[in-house]
Design a protein around this motif. Structure first.
Motif, PDB file in Angstrom:
ATOM      1  N   GLY A  33      17.493 -20.492 105.734  1.00 49.68           N
ATOM      2  CA  GLY A  33      16.435 -20.813 106.673  1.00 49.68           C
ATOM      3  C   GLY A  33      16.041 -22.274 106.672  1.00 49.68           C
ATOM      4  N   ALA A  34      16.752 -23.100 105.911  1.00 52.09           N
ATOM      5  CA  ALA A  34      16.457 -24.526 105.856  1.00 52.09           C
ATOM      6  C   ALA A  34      16.766 -25.181 107.197  1.00 52.09           C
ATOM      7  CB  ALA A  34      17.289 -25.188 104.752  1.00 52.09           C
ATOM      8  N   ILE A  35      16.056 -26.279 107.492  1.00 50.95           N
ATOM      9  CA  ILE A  35      16.291 -27.072 108.705  1.00 50.95           C
ATOM     10  C   ILE A  35      16.498 -28.505 108.260  1.00 50.95           C
ATOM     11  CG2 ILE A  35      15.391 -27.789 110.944  1.00 50.95           C
ATOM     12  CD1 ILE A  35      13.529 -25.335 110.858  1.00 50.95           C
ATOM     13  N   VAL A  36      17.685 -29.077 108.538  1.00 57.42           N
ATOM     14  CA  VAL A  36      17.967 -30.437 108.093  1.00 57.42           C
ATOM     15  C   VAL A  36      17.376 -31.442 109.079  1.00 57.42           C
ATOM     16  CG1 VAL A  36      20.054 -29.776 106.857  1.00 57.42           C
ATOM     17  CG2 VAL A  36      20.240 -30.557 109.231  1.00 57.42           C
ATOM     18  N   ALA A  37      17.071 -32.642 108.548  1.00 56.90           N
ATOM     19  CA  ALA A  37      16.489 -33.685 109.397  1.00 56.90           C
ATOM     20  C   ALA A  37      17.505 -34.205 110.402  1.00 56.90           C
ATOM     21  CB  ALA A  37      15.963 -34.828 108.536  1.00 56.90           C
ATOM     22  N   ALA A  38      18.761 -34.268 110.008  1.00 57.86           N
ATOM     23  CA  ALA A  38      19.880 -34.653 110.876  1.00 57.86           C
ATOM     24  C   ALA A  38      21.150 -34.246 110.139  1.00 57.86           C
ATOM     25  CB  ALA A  38      19.877 -36.153 111.170  1.00 57.86           C
ATOM     26  N   PRO A  39      22.260 -34.084 110.851  1.00 53.83           N
ATOM     27  CA  PRO A  39      23.479 -33.612 110.198  1.00 53.83           C
ATOM     28  C   PRO A  39      24.389 -34.726 109.675  1.00 53.83           C
ATOM     29  CG  PRO A  39      23.794 -33.586 112.556  1.00 53.83           C
ATOM     30  CD  PRO A  39      22.399 -34.096 112.325  1.00 53.83           C
TER      31      PRO A  39
END
Length: 610
Positions: free
Chosen positions: A255-261
Motif C-alpha cells: 500500500g506504499a505510495i512512492v514520491a516518484a519512480p
C-alpha cells in the motif's frame, strides 16, 4: 554465451529530454518509454531495486531496450484511452507502425512476481522495417551478466537477477546484448516479452495470442479502476491521467505510495540537486491519499492506512520520538545515501544518488499531513479503529510536547534547522484535525491539553511568522524571506482565504515568486539551503497558487493560471517536479506531489466556478 557489462557501441543514442517519456507499470515497478520507442528506465523487481535499464542516467553505461522504425520516422505517443497502456506510433514514408507497451497487473502472486513487460509491435498501414536492441545493464550498470539464447528465448543472468526475453522474431547475440531487424506489413505483428525468472518463476514464451489476451486484460483492468472516479468536472482528462499516474506509483504488496519512480533526474541540468525519490515520503503519500479520496478511490486510501498502521504509527499508543519522514516501500527505515560515480547522470548531471540521507531529518510538518489524511479517511471512507485512534492520540501528544523546535522543514534543506512557519502550520493541522475527529466521533482525548497546544501554535505563527516589513507571512521566524509553502495556510483552513493579512501575503508571493503563473518555492540566494545552484519553479507550488487564488475568490486569475499550468504538462499530461526557465521539465518524473496537487486544484476550482 557472452560475459560482459561494457558500454554499447559508439554512436549510440544520447539523451531524450525528461518530459519525452511515458510511464507503464504493474503496481510494483515501472518503466519509462521515450518518444523514440526506447525504454531507458526500468528497475526490477521493485521501484527501489537496482536498475536494469538506466540510459536516462547514462546513455552509454545505463542500458536500454530500443524498439523503433528502422528508417526515419515521425513519432507520436499516447495512452490507450482511460488506461496506462502506452502506444508509440511511427510514421514512415512506406507505412505506419506502432509499439504497444504495457505491464499486466495480476492478482496471482506467482504471476505478479514475473513482472512481465510486453512490447507488441503492429504494422497498421503499408510496410515498416523495425529494429530492436535489448541491452540490459544490471545493478545500475555495475554488474556483469551472461547471455544465453535457446530458440526464441534469451536469458540474461547476473549475480542477483535473471531476465528472460521471448520474441516472435529471430534475435542475434551482439556482445552483451541481443538485436534484430525485421519488417512488418499491414496487419502483421511481433511480440517481445521480458520476464523476471528464477525460483518458482519459470521462463515462459509469450506468443501473439497471449500478448493480445494480456493487452485486453490490462486495458480492462485500468478502465475498471478509473471508472470508480467521481470527478465529472471541466478537466476530467487531466484529472484522470493524474489519478492513473498516482495509481502507478503505488506498491500493491504494502500500500506504499512512492514520491516518484526515478532517482537523480536533475532539478537543473548540470547541477547537483539530484535525489532518489523511490521511497514513501509520509507527507507526499498522505496528500496523495487526500487526492484519491476526493475522487472516490477509497481502496488505495485503505491500503495506505494499513501501511501507516504497520510501519509508521507507534503501535502501542505511545510515541517516544519523532516519526521518520520517509520509508522504504516495504516499510524499512534504513535508506543510506550513496553516489554512483560510474554513471555520468542525465546529460552529465552528476552525482547520481541512490538512497536518501534526508530520511534522518526532523520534519515536523509530516504530522499534519499524516493526521489530516487519517481524519479524511475516517470522514470519507470508513471509521478508524480504536487501536488506530490510540496511535493518533500518541502522535498528537508528542506534537503538543515537541512542536516548538527548529527542523529541516518541508523542503529538506541541508543548511541547518530553523523555525519554519510551514512546520508550525502543519503541527497546528495535526492537533486541530485530531480535535475535530475526537468531537465528531466522541472519542476519548485530552482535549483541554490539545486545545492549549493548538492555540499556542496559532498564536506563535501569528506573532512570529508575520513580517511587518514585508507585510507577509514568511519562511521562518525572525526572517523576511518569502516561501511558497505558506500557500497552504488557507488550504489547511488555518486562516480565512480573504483575511487581509493573507491577501497581503498572496500579493507579496505573486510579486516575488510567481513568473507567468509558475511559482518558485523560495529564492536560494536569500535563503541558502546548503546545496549549490539554481532550480526551476516547483509545480506543486504552482497548483497551490491556483487553489489559493480560487479560495480568495480571484477566479479569473485562478483559471488562467491553471490553464497555463496545463500547457507545461508533457504530451501525455505528465509532470516532473519542476519546470525550467524555458519550459522544460526538470527533476524526478513523474512526481506524485505535482499530480495530487493538480487534482486538488482542479476539483476546487471547478466547484468554485459552478
Amino acid at each position: 554465451m557472452t560475459d560482459s557489462s561494457g558500454p554499447p557501441p559508439a554512436g549510440a543514442r544520447r539523451y531524450v529530454p525528461i518530459a519525452d517519456h511515458g510511464l507503464i507499470g504493474d503496481l510494483r515497478t515501472v518503466a519509462l518509454v521515450g518518444t523514440d520507442g526506447t525504454i531507458d528506465w526500468y528497475c526490477c523487481p521493485a521501484f527501489d531495486a537496482p536498475s536494469v535499464f538506466a540510459a536516462v542516467l547514462d546513455a552509454e553505461r545505463g542500458g536500454c531496450f530500443e524498439l523503433a522504425a528502422a528508417q526515419g520516422a515521425r513519432t507520436k505517443q499516447f495512452y490507450f484511452p482511460d488506461t496506462n497502456v502506452l502506444i508509440t506510433r511511427f510514421f514512415t514514408e512506406d507505412g505506419v507502425g506502432e509499439v504497444q507497451d504495457f505491464m499486466p497487473v495480476s492478482g496471482d502472486l506467482g504471476e505478479a512476481e514475473r513482472h512481465r513487460l510486453i512490447r507488441r509491435v503492429v504494422c497498421v498501414r503499408g510496410t515498416v522495417p523495425f529494429r530492436v536492441r535489448v541491452a540490459p545493464r544490471f545493478g545500475y550498470g555495475a554488474d556483469p551478466h551472461t547471455v544465453r539464447t535457446e530458440g526464441c528465448m534469451t536469458l540474461f543472468e547476473s549475480a542477483g537477477l535473471a531476465l528472460a526475453l521471448t520474441a516472435t522474431v529471430p534475435l542475434e547475440t551482439e556482445g552483451p546484448d541481443v538485436r534484430a531487424d525485421f519488417k512488418l506489413t499491414e496487419g502483421e505483428s511481433a511480440v517481445f516479452a521480458l520476464d523476471q525468472v528464477g525460483g518458482e518463476v519459470a521462463p515462459r514464451r509469450c506468443a501473439r495470442t497471449e500478448a493480445e489476451e494480456q493487452f485486453a486484460a490490462t486495458v480492462a483492468y485500468w478502465r475498471r479502476w478509473i471508472a470508480q472516479s467521481r470527478y465529472r468536472g471541466r478537466w476530467r482528462e487531466m484529472v484522470h491521467r493524474s489519478a492513473l499516474t498516482l495509481k502507478l506509483l503505488t506498491y500493491a504488496p504494502t500500500g506504499a505510495i512512492v514520491a516518484a519512480p526515478t532517482t537523480s533526474l536533475p532539478e537543473r541540468v548540470g547541477g547537483e540537486r539530484n535525489w532518489d525519490y523511490r521511497y514513501v515520503w509520509v507527507r507526499d503519500a498522505a496528500f496523495a491519499v487526500y487526492a484519491l479520496l476526493r475522487l472516490g478511490f477509497s481502496g488505495e486510501a485503505a491500503a495506505f492506512m494499513r501501511f501507516v498502521t504497520r510501519h509508521i504509527s507507534p503501535g502501542d499508543g505511545r510515541a517516544t520520538g519523532p516519526l521518520q519522514i520517509m520509508y522504504g516501500i516495504d516499510g524499512r527505515t534504513d535508506l543510506p545515501e550513496r553516489e554512483l560515480p560510474h554513471l555520468e547522470g542525465h546529460q552529465g548531471s552528476a552525482p547520481v544518488r541512490v538512497g536518501n540521507a534526508a530520511a534522518d531529518q526532523l520534519q515536523l510538518d509530516i504530522y499534519g499531513a499524516l493526521i489530516d489524511s487519517i481524519y479524511l479517511y475516517d470522514k470519507w471512507a470508513e471509521p478508524i479503529s480504536s487501536a488506530q485512534w490510540d496511535d493518533v492520540c500518541a502522535l498528537v501528544d508528542w506534537v503538543c510536547e515537541h512542536w516548538d523546535q527548529p527542523d529541516e522543514g518541508v523542503w529538506e534543506t541541508r543548511g541547518g534547522r530553523r523555525n519554519f512557519l510551514y512546520s508550525r502550520l502543519m503541527c497546528w493541522v495535526a492537533v486541530e484535525r485530531a480535535i475535530r475527529l475526537a468531537n465528531r466521533r466522541g472519542l476519548p482525548a485530552d482535549l483541554a491539553r490539545w486545545q492549549r497546544g493548538r492555540d499556542a501554535i496559532y498564536r506563535r505563527i501569528m506573532d512570529r511568522g508575520w513580517s511587518r516589513r514585508r507585510q507577509a507571512f514568511v519562511q521562518y521566524e525572525g526572517g523576511d524571506v518569502l516561501d511558497a509553502a505558506v500557500l497552504m495556510m488557507p488550504l489547511a483552513k488555518f486562516i480565512a482565504p480573504t483575511d487581509p493579512k493573507w491577501l497581503a501575503t498572496l500579493d507579496a508571493l505573486t510579486e516575488d515568486l510567481v513568473s507567468d503563473s509558475l511559482v518558485y518555492r523560495y529564492d536560494p540566494r536569500t535563503s541558502p539551503d546548503g546545496v549549490s545552484g539554481d532550480e526551476g519553479t516547483f509545480s506543486i507550488c504552482s497548483f497551490w497558487y491556483v487553489e489559493a487564488l480560487t479560495r480568495a475568490g480571484r477566479l479569473d486569475e485562478a483559471r488562467l493560471a491553471f490553464e497555463k499550468m496545463l500547457t507545461y504538462a508533457n504530451h501525455l499530461g505528465l509532470y516532473a517536479e519542476e519546470i525550467g526557465r524555458t519550459g522544460e521539465q526538470q527533476g524526478n518524473f513523474p512526481q506524485a506531489f505535482t499530480h495530487l496537487s493538480l487534482i486538488s486544484a482542479a476539483y476546487n476550482l471547478d466547484r468554485a466556478l459552478g
